[in-house]
Write a protein that holds these residues in place. Structure first.
Motif, mmCIF file in Angstrom:
data_model
loop_
_atom_site.group_PDB
_atom_site.id
_atom_site.type_symbol
_atom_site.label_atom_id
_atom_site.label_comp_id
_atom_site.label_asym_id
_atom_site.label_seq_id
_atom_site.Cartn_x
_atom_site.Cartn_y
_atom_site.Cartn_z
ATOM 1 N N ALA A 114 17.930 -27.698 -9.829
ATOM 2 C CA ALA A 114 16.734 -26.976 -9.396
ATOM 3 C C ALA A 114 15.793 -27.841 -8.565
ATOM 4 O O ALA A 114 15.039 -27.322 -7.732
ATOM 5 N N ASP A 115 15.829 -29.166 -8.763
ATOM 6 C CA ASP A 115 14.934 -30.045 -7.983
ATOM 7 C C ASP A 115 15.536 -30.466 -6.657
ATOM 8 O O ASP A 115 14.944 -31.261 -5.920
ATOM 9 N N GLY A 116 16.739 -29.951 -6.338
ATOM 10 C CA GLY A 116 17.367 -30.228 -5.050
ATOM 11 C C GLY A 116 18.338 -31.386 -5.033
ATOM 12 O O GLY A 116 19.014 -31.607 -4.019
ATOM 13 N N THR A 117 18.444 -32.155 -6.122
ATOM 14 C CA THR A 117 19.382 -33.279 -6.158
ATOM 15 C C THR A 117 20.803 -32.777 -6.392
ATOM 16 O O THR A 117 21.017 -31.796 -7.114
ATOM 17 N N SER A 118 21.783 -33.467 -5.783
ATOM 18 C CA SER A 118 23.186 -33.064 -5.881
ATOM 19 C C SER A 118 24.038 -34.195 -6.432
ATOM 20 O O SER A 118 23.829 -35.366 -6.084
ATOM 21 N N VAL A 119 25.002 -33.836 -7.288
ATOM 22 C CA VAL A 119 25.942 -34.808 -7.851
ATOM 23 C C VAL A 119 27.320 -34.166 -7.912
ATOM 24 O O VAL A 119 27.450 -32.942 -7.929
ATOM 25 N N GLU A 120 28.346 -35.001 -7.964
ATOM 26 C CA GLU A 120 29.707 -34.488 -8.078
ATOM 27 C C GLU A 120 30.013 -34.091 -9.513
ATOM 28 O O GLU A 120 29.467 -34.653 -10.469
ATOM 29 N N ALA A 121 30.884 -33.094 -9.668
ATOM 30 C CA ALA A 121 31.255 -32.593 -10.990
ATOM 31 C C ALA A 121 32.767 -32.476 -11.086
ATOM 32 O O ALA A 121 33.472 -32.441 -10.068
ATOM 33 N N ASN A 122 33.264 -32.414 -12.316
ATOM 34 C CA ASN A 122 34.693 -32.257 -12.572
ATOM 35 C C ASN A 122 34.937 -31.013 -13.419
ATOM 36 O O ASN A 122 34.048 -30.564 -14.163
ATOM 37 N N ILE A 123 36.129 -30.472 -13.309
ATOM 38 C CA ILE A 123 36.478 -29.285 -14.088
ATOM 39 C C ILE A 123 36.780 -29.671 -15.533
ATOM 40 O O ILE A 123 37.543 -30.601 -15.790
ATOM 41 N N LYS A 124 36.201 -28.951 -16.455
ATOM 42 C CA LYS A 124 36.444 -29.150 -17.882
ATOM 43 C C LYS A 124 37.584 -28.246 -18.343
ATOM 44 O O LYS A 124 38.509 -28.678 -19.026
ATOM 45 N N GLY A 125 37.493 -26.983 -17.979
ATOM 46 C CA GLY A 125 38.528 -26.014 -18.339
ATOM 47 C C GLY A 125 38.325 -24.723 -17.583
ATOM 48 O O GLY A 125 37.198 -24.398 -17.173
ATOM 49 N N THR A 126 39.402 -23.962 -17.395
ATOM 50 C CA THR A 126 39.322 -22.703 -16.660
ATOM 51 C C THR A 126 40.135 -21.625 -17.362
ATOM 52 O O THR A 126 41.073 -21.923 -18.108
#
Length: 441
Positions: A179-191
């Motif tokens: 919400a504050d505009g900062t971006s980070v990379e993420a990984n998939i946990k499960g689908t």
């Protein structure tokens, strides 16, 4: 009479639906007849009669004018805007019944949005696709798609976000923007492709302290208690422009949506029963929150109907229906992709068993094993031709593409748990779990 519509999620998948026929009411009048046999009335003086008729005309005219205003207001929707807004605002804040005279429900939902927005994130999916040119050559093209997610939990090392499976499918890189505009990379946990649900994980050590103070975990509501007509607010990354808000009501519950395969033309009906809302759901909203008047998440926005005669028909996955599934996905080990040269293989040749063929052939939906590779992990685990793979390490697979996408997270030498369906002599299938050590590709 039946109308055909297109069904879309943020990936442009389509299907069909049926229109609801509108209805109208007729108001009838009743005539009263004067009984026979009454004595004739005495004659009234002319001056008195004229005065009486003038008074009568004035009363009738006033009544007619008043009735015309009432009918005009109801038929043409000429109710006071200020009054309608005030009534709707009070109704939402106090959970009271909406005024029957209100034709449009509007209210100030800023306080709801202010509480919920810190738990909503934007998700950017960067993927690489194989593109074939006119001369048969194949090249790689990078594509980008946008979706939304909801922060639902935090463990010792990760922040967990729920979204739609189609938002993260085929990803090479996932980026979460807070919400504050900062971006980070993420990984998939499960689908889970069957219910179109996915959980992604963001490492806590990649999130700054300032950002952690500005975000929050969403409050989940009880979608089993929803009533048709109650207010609903949709929040999401519409069109990839950033978070936006739309309002409406719960239009219907337990909706089934049919999807049409563009290649085969086959139509299948989703097992999930969805919430229908007239709050606008647009591409990019997928994976976002549908919240109630208390700011609780009651659904995960997923799709909409599109057609010349369709307006305001969006769908969300009821949160209570998938709460156990989300918990199971959260408990899985976070997946990171392995370099292609190091990826492992099960040791089979197979083909997809899509839902339409699954029903026709009375086979489980998944990957049909057409051949067992000599010396591979599947042979060593005792797998046989004719089996159908339905899951890998608890993640449902409904096609060969699903299976290959999951295998990107495993290296040769890793052990995986495969859920398989084995055909029996009576035509039924028996479920079994086998441990397979992956070999080289």
């Amino acid at each position: 009479m039946e109308n055909q519509y297109n069904y879309y999620n943020s990936d442009g998948m389509n299907g069909n639906g049926q229109s609801e026929t509108p209805f109208h009411e007729d108001n009838g009048g009743q005539k009263h007849q004067v009984p026979h046999g009454k004595k004739p009335q005495k004659k009234i003086p002319k001056a008195v009669a004229v005065t009486g008729f003038a008074l009568l005309f004035g009363v009738v005219s006033s009544g007619t004018f008043l009735a015309s205003n009432v009918v005009g207001s109801k038929v043409l929707g000429l109710t006071g805007v200020t009054k309608t807004n005030t009534t709707a605002t009070k109704a939402v804040s106090s959970n009271a019944s909406l005024s029957k005279s209100s034709s449009v429900v509007t209210s100030d939902v800023s306080s709801i949005v202010e509480n919920v927005m810190p738990s909503i994130v934007s998700i950017t999916n960067m993927s690489v696709q194989q593109v074939q040119d006119f001369f048969g050559g194949v090249s790689q093209k990078q594509s980008e798609s946008a979706g939304t997610g909801i922060i639902i939990s935090q463990n010792d090392s990760e922040l967990l976000v729920v979204t739609n499976n189609h938002v993260v499918a085929g990803s090479d890189t996932l980026t979460v923007t807070f919400a504050d505009g900062t971006s980070v990379e993420a990984n998939i946990k499960g689908t889970n492709s069957e219910y179109d649900i996915a959980v992604v994980a963001v490492p806590l050590d990649s999130i700054s302290e300032d950002t952690m103070k500005k975000i929050s975990v969403a409050t989940l509501g009880d979608s089993t208690q929803l009533k048709v007509g109650e207010p609903a607010v949709a929040i999401g990354n519409a069109l990839g422009y950033g978070q936006s808000v739309t309002t409406g009501v719960i239009s219907a519950l337990n909706r089934s949506v049919s999807e049409t395969n563009e290649q085969t033309g086959e139509t299948t009906e989703s097992d999930a029963k969805l919430i229908q809302t007239d709050a606008a759901i647009n591409p990019g909203n997928s994976g976002g929150a549908l919240v109630n008047a208390s700011g609780e998440v009651i659904g995960i926005n997923s799709s909409k109907l599109v057609g010349d005669s369709v307006e305001g028909v969006g769908y969300a996955i009821p949160i209570s229906d998938v709460s156990d599934l989300i918990q199971n996905l959260m408990n899985q080990e976070t997946k990171t992709k392995v370099a292609e040269k190091d990826q492992g293989a099960i040791g089979i040749k197979g083909m997809s068993v899509p839902a339409e063929y699954s029903k026709q052939l009375n086979m489980p939906e998944g990957v049909y094993v057409s051949e067992i590779t000599k010396g591979g992990g599947a042979e060593a685990a005792g797998m046989t031709k004719g089996s159908v793979i339905t899951a890998i390490d608890g993640t449902t697979v409904s096609s060969m593409d699903d299976l290959q996408e999951q295998l990107q997270y495993y290296a040769k030498g890793d052990k995986v748990s495969l859920t398989i369906q084995i055909p029996q002599s009576n035509g039924e299938y028996e479920e079994k779990t086998v441990e397979v050590t992956l070999g080289a590709k």
